[in-house]
Design a protein around this motif. Structure first.
Motif, PDB file in Angstrom:
ATOM      1  N   GLN A   1       0.837  -1.200   0.000  1.00 38.71           N
ATOM      2  CA  GLN A   1       0.000   0.000   0.000  1.00 38.71           C
ATOM      3  C   GLN A   1       0.870   1.246   0.000  1.00 38.71           C
ATOM      4  N   HIS A   2       0.196   2.405  -0.137  1.00 40.03           N
ATOM      5  CA  HIS A   2       0.864   3.710  -0.149  1.00 40.03           C
ATOM      6  C   HIS A   2       1.934   3.781  -1.247  1.00 40.03           C
ATOM      7  N   ILE A   3       1.612   3.238  -2.408  1.00 35.28           N
ATOM      8  CA  ILE A   3       2.553   3.231  -3.533  1.00 35.28           C
ATOM      9  C   ILE A   3       2.327   4.478  -4.380  1.00 35.28           C
ATOM     10  N   SER A   4       3.360   5.275  -4.541  1.00 30.96           N
ATOM     11  CA  SER A   4       3.272   6.484  -5.362  1.00 30.96           C
ATOM     12  C   SER A   4       4.547   6.620  -6.185  1.00 30.96           C
TER      13      SER A   4
ATOM     14  N   GLY B   1      12.504  -5.933  -5.441  1.00 32.68           N
ATOM     15  CA  GLY B   1      11.884  -6.364  -4.191  1.00 32.68           C
ATOM     16  C   GLY B   1      11.976  -7.861  -4.062  1.00 32.68           C
ATOM     17  N   PRO B   2      11.847  -8.386  -2.847  1.00 35.43           N
ATOM     18  CA  PRO B   2      11.931  -9.837  -2.650  1.00 35.43           C
ATOM     19  C   PRO B   2      10.776 -10.561  -3.308  1.00 35.43           C
TER      20      PRO B   2
ATOM     21  N   VAL C   1      12.311   0.171  -5.065  1.00 37.34           N
ATOM     22  CA  VAL C   1      12.195  -1.061  -4.288  1.00 37.34           C
ATOM     23  C   VAL C   1      10.812  -1.103  -3.651  1.00 37.34           C
ATOM     24  N   LEU C   2      10.056  -2.152  -3.982  1.00 37.93           N
ATOM     25  CA  LEU C   2       8.701  -2.289  -3.462  1.00 37.93           C
ATOM     26  C   LEU C   2       8.733  -2.898  -2.072  1.00 37.93           C
ATOM     27  N   GLU C   3       8.142  -2.175  -1.119  1.00 35.47           N
ATOM     28  CA  GLU C   3       8.019  -2.640   0.251  1.00 35.47           C
ATOM     29  C   GLU C   3       6.544  -2.667   0.636  1.00 35.47           C
ATOM     30  N   PRO C   4       6.184  -3.323   1.730  1.00 36.39           N
ATOM     31  CA  PRO C   4       4.764  -3.407   2.098  1.00 36.39           C
ATOM     32  C   PRO C   4       4.094  -2.057   2.260  1.00 36.39           C
ATOM     33  N   ASP C   5       4.892  -1.022   2.571  1.00 36.43           N
ATOM     34  CA  ASP C   5       4.298   0.284   2.845  1.00 36.43           C
ATOM     35  C   ASP C   5       4.740   1.341   1.843  1.00 36.43           C
ATOM     36  N   GLY C   6       5.033   0.938   0.606  1.00 41.01           N
ATOM     37  CA  GLY C   6       5.349   1.920  -0.422  1.00 41.01           C
ATOM     38  C   GLY C   6       6.574   1.566  -1.230  1.00 41.01           C
TER      39      GLY C   6
ATOM     40  N   VAL D   1      10.539   2.705  -2.354  1.00 36.58           N
ATOM     41  CA  VAL D   1      11.732   3.492  -2.038  1.00 36.58           C
ATOM     42  C   VAL D   1      12.480   3.704  -3.354  1.00 36.58           C
ATOM     43  N   LYS D   2      12.676   4.948  -3.740  1.00 40.09           N
ATOM     44  CA  LYS D   2      13.184   5.263  -5.075  1.00 40.09           C
ATOM     45  C   LYS D   2      14.652   5.660  -5.040  1.00 40.09           C
ATOM     46  N   TYR D   3      15.371   5.301  -6.117  1.00 37.12           N
ATOM     47  CA  TYR D   3      16.784   5.622  -6.274  1.00 37.12           C
ATOM     48  C   TYR D   3      17.030   6.087  -7.703  1.00 37.12           C
ATOM     49  N   LEU D   4      17.928   7.022  -7.875  1.00 42.32           N
ATOM     50  CA  LEU D   4      18.310   7.489  -9.201  1.00 42.32           C
ATOM     51  C   LEU D   4      19.479   6.658  -9.712  1.00 42.32           C
ATOM     52  N   GLY D   5      19.390   6.199 -10.967  1.00 40.86           N
ATOM     53  CA  GLY D   5      20.489   5.454 -11.566  1.00 40.86           C
ATOM     54  C   GLY D   5      20.152   3.999 -11.815  1.00 40.86           C
ATOM     55  N   ASN D   6      21.170   3.231 -12.200  1.00 39.60           N
ATOM     56  CA  ASN D   6      20.960   1.818 -12.517  1.00 39.60           C
ATOM     57  C   ASN D   6      21.218   0.949 -11.286  1.00 39.60           C
ATOM     58  N   TYR D   7      21.384  -0.357 -11.509  1.00 41.02           N
ATOM     59  CA  TYR D   7      21.528  -1.276 -10.377  1.00 41.02           C
ATOM     60  C   TYR D   7      22.814  -1.018  -9.590  1.00 41.02           C
ATOM     61  N   SER D   8      23.896  -0.736 -10.285  1.00 43.62           N
ATOM     62  CA  SER D   8      25.159  -0.458  -9.589  1.00 43.62           C
ATOM     63  C   SER D   8      25.043   0.786  -8.718  1.00 43.62           C
ATOM     64  N   ASP D   9      24.380   1.825  -9.243  1.00 47.82           N
ATOM     65  CA  ASP D   9      24.169   3.037  -8.456  1.00 47.82           C
ATOM     66  C   ASP D   9      23.318   2.738  -7.227  1.00 47.82           C
ATOM     67  N   TYR D  10      22.302   1.916  -7.413  1.00 44.72           N
ATOM     68  CA  TYR D  10      21.428   1.532  -6.303  1.00 44.72           C
ATOM     69  C   TYR D  10      22.219   0.786  -5.222  1.00 44.72           C
ATOM     70  N   ARG D  11      23.068  -0.158  -5.617  1.00 42.11           N
ATOM     71  CA  ARG D  11      23.865  -0.913  -4.644  1.00 42.11           C
ATOM     72  C   ARG D  11      24.778   0.015  -3.850  1.00 42.11           C
TER      73      ARG D  11
END
Length: 656
Positions: A347-350, A363-364, A516-521, A523-533
């Motif tokens: 929920q609370h996905i925006s 997400g898992p 990243v999808l979590e139960p409560d929304g 979490v956003k990151y700028l860039g690709n997978y390496s940037d996210y890590r």
């Protein structure tokens, strides 16, 4: 030391040669990746090596006493046991040894035994020997290892008592892998182990395999996994193997250099052949030059010809071209709740998509990633919230479940019925781009393999000419060349992309944003997978360092109650130059604690043997109670050490 050597293997089915000349050499500690296109014979080669099938020719030699463990792509474990029991059965010999110890302890505690000194002495001597063997075999840590592997493969403590019948197919495959890892064979043979694993679990598995002392032979289409784990690569093409030192990236480079070198030699020889043939043709009939011409002709006959470099073979050609561009604002999702009937998944996905963005949803497993995509495109109703598409948006959806394919149709009819405005030539041309040629186009959809169904769906998606692509695991069932073709097409695509994938190499190449999808929304990151890590590693370092500071303060103020404060939240702050040293100190602390506890387990085993020799029943019982407490403490310390080690690894990768 060579642990396995397969030489010049041949295998055919119904007269069709699958393996022509396949050889494999694996030494102790080697981590070998076996690569090749779909249908190249990789799984067949594994089955020959593991003894599931016999070769038509060639030999397979194994080191005496070699323990080999094999998990194939499709596994159905026995559903009558629990999750924990199934994995623990891999340590059946240690369980039997432990049961024997408990039996001997019960006998020594029996008052009637004391009436016969010789019998008591015999029992205690037997116990001493059994305890020593158990300790030498690592018996005092086997339960800790089972729990560690189960946790790493996402089987939390509350799942471990569940019956296997309650698990999904993907979970059962992960469970079979867990059992094999606990078994710790000399040679681990894995066929597509990354299927059904989310990114966090993949990272754990990579770390486990890299540090495992045994040998590994693995088939995988996951290039990121191969780069992280393997030290040798075997390429299987046209039934023939070629060996390359290094991981997948090193293999790609060496293979390309080989092709370029062979192409150069081939061209040089062709020029020489043309020169000699021209000389022969001009001079063979002349009396004054005929001997020289005959000499050149013999030279041509004796010449060892350089083979023309083999091409990469037929490959998928993907082109995504929107019919028209969308507006700048493509999609606005506000406070969305997703799920099924009476079950809320998240929920609370925006989030907001602008034209040209490529947003990867991570997400898992079970987080609801596919549910989110289906809700966004209207295949599932939203519980609450708003989904607003922008102007001139035309959406193309790729379903990993391929549920919209009609098994009653042929390949060409499946595509043509959706594009009646195109003629047969255009449809066949499009299908040919996805390797459906000639009679392939009239195959029934029901008879297609997983890879063929994926290629058919990509063809349908290409012909829709959508300016927004929503894709759920588009690389599933695709071989590496097809993945690379899809990556290039999406890189060149001028539209907008919203996708779910566990293929980190693919995400790295395509994504401009991560969520990243979590139960409560989200979490956003700028860039690709390496940037996210990198960002996640930075956040974990900050949280860990501040938690250490908080713990230190609590120990100073309230030493007796410090443990109760370790879970208190902390406020993030900037990293100072001293923060790295603090993190390293914490890692060393858990490393020392783990080593001390494991040493104590070993010492307990020795003390139990001594107590048995001295016929000290009370001491034996006290040591048994201590062993249980130390095992639990060791398990907890090991988890802390692994978490800290992962943070350090991420830090070191950043500094590189």
């Amino acid at each position: 030391m060579i642990v396995l050597q397969a030489s010049h293997l041949k295998k055919s089915y119904d007269g069709v040669e699958v393996l022509v000349d396949a050889s494999v050499i694996i030494r102790a500690g080697d981590k070998v990746g076996l690569v090749g296109g779909n249908g190249a014979g990789k799984t067949t080669l594994l089955k020959l090596i593991t003894g599931e099938e016999q070769p038509d020719g060639g030999t397979i030699a194994k080191r005496d006493g070699l323990q080999m463990g094999y998990v194939s792509q499709y596994v159905q474990p026995d559903a009558d046991t629990t999750v924990y029991q199934f994995v623990a059965e891999a340590q059946k010999p240690l369980q039997l040894m432990e049961a024997k110890l408990r039996e001997l302890e019960a006998k020594m505690a029996d008052p009637n035994v004391y009436t016969n000194e010789q019998r008591f002495a015999d029992i205690t001597q037997t116990y001493e020997r059994a305890a020593h063997q158990f300790e030498q075999a690592g018996g005092y840590a086997w339960q800790t290892n089972v729990r560690r592997v189960l946790a790493g493969l996402q089987f939390a403590a509350e799942m471990q008592p569940l019956p296997i019948s309650a698990l999904s197919g993907g979970q059962r495959t992960r469970l079979a892998l867990a059992r094999l890892l606990v078994q710790q064979p000399d040679l681990l043979v894995l066929d597509e182990p990354t299927n059904y694993l989310d990114t966090d679990t993949l990272a754990w598995l990579e770390g486990y395999l890299k540090h495992d002392e045994g040998s590994l032979l693995v088939v995988s289409h996951d290039r990121y996994f191969l780069d992280e784990v393997t030290t040798q690569t075997i390429a299987l093409e046209d039934g023939i193997t070629r060996h390359y030192p290094g991981n997948y990236a090193a293999y790609v480079l060496q293979s390309q250099q080989e092709r370029e070198q062979q192409a150069k030699l081939y061209e040089q020889q062709q020029e020489e052949i043309a020169r000699l043939e021209s000389f022969v043709q001009k001079n063979i009939a002349r009396a004054s030059t005929t001997k020289r011409a005959q000499s050149r002709r013999k030279m041509l006959e004796r010449m060892e010809r350089v083979e023309r470099p083999r091409g990469d073979g037929p490959s998928v050609r993907v082109e995504f071209e929107p019919r028209r561009p969308s507006g700048r604002d493509v999609l606005q999702v506000s406070d969305l709740t997703i799920g099924y009937s009476h079950h809320i998944v998240a929920q609370h996905i925006s989030f907001h998509l602008e034209r040209g963005m490529r947003l990867a949803i991570l997400g898992p497993n079970g987080a609801g990633k596919s549910t989110l995509l289906k809700t966004v495109v209207g295949l599932l109703p939203a519980h609450t919230g708003q989904i607003k598409w922008g102007q001139h948006v035309e959406v193309g959806y790729y379903d990993q479940e391929q549920s919209d394919l009609d098994d009653t149709k042929s390949v060409i009819d499946q595509v043509w019925d959706e594009r009646l405005d195109l003629d047969e030539t255009s449809i066949r041309k499009a299908l040919a781009q996805f390797l459906f040629r000639g009679e392939d186009v009239v195959k029934p959809v029901s008879g297609l393999s997983g890879g063929e169904r994926s290629r058919l769906n990509l063809c349908r998606l290409m012909l829709r000419q959508a300016n927004v692509l929503v894709m759920d695991e588009p690389t599933n069932h695709l071989d590496i060349p097809s993945k690379e073709a899809l990556e290039q097409a999406l890189t060149d695509y001028s539209g907008t992309l919203l996708f779910v994938s566990h293929d980190r190499y693919f995400i790295d190449a395509i994504a401009t944003h991560i969520a990243v999808l979590e139960p409560d929304g989200l979490v956003k990151y700028l860039g690709n997978y390496s940037d996210y890590r990198e960002k996640v590693a930075e956040n974990e370092r900050i949280a860990s360092i501040e938690q250490s500071v908080q713990n230190a303060k609590e120990h100073t103020r309230h030493p007796a109650t410090a443990d109760a404060t370790t879970s208190q939240p902390s406020t993030r702050r900037r990293i100072r130059s001293s923060d790295v040293r603090k993190l390293q100190d914490e890692i060393e602390k858990w490393e020392r604690t783990t080593a001390e506890l494991e040493a104590r387990l070993t010492a307990i085993g020795m003390e139990q043997s001594e107590a048995a020799a001295m016929q000290d029943i009370d001491r034996i019982r006290a040591l048994e109670e201590e062993r249980e407490h130390v095992e639990q403490a060791c398990h907890q310390a090991l988890e802390k050490w692994e978490q800290a080690s992962l943070q350090l690894e991420m830090l070191q990768s950043e500094s590189d």
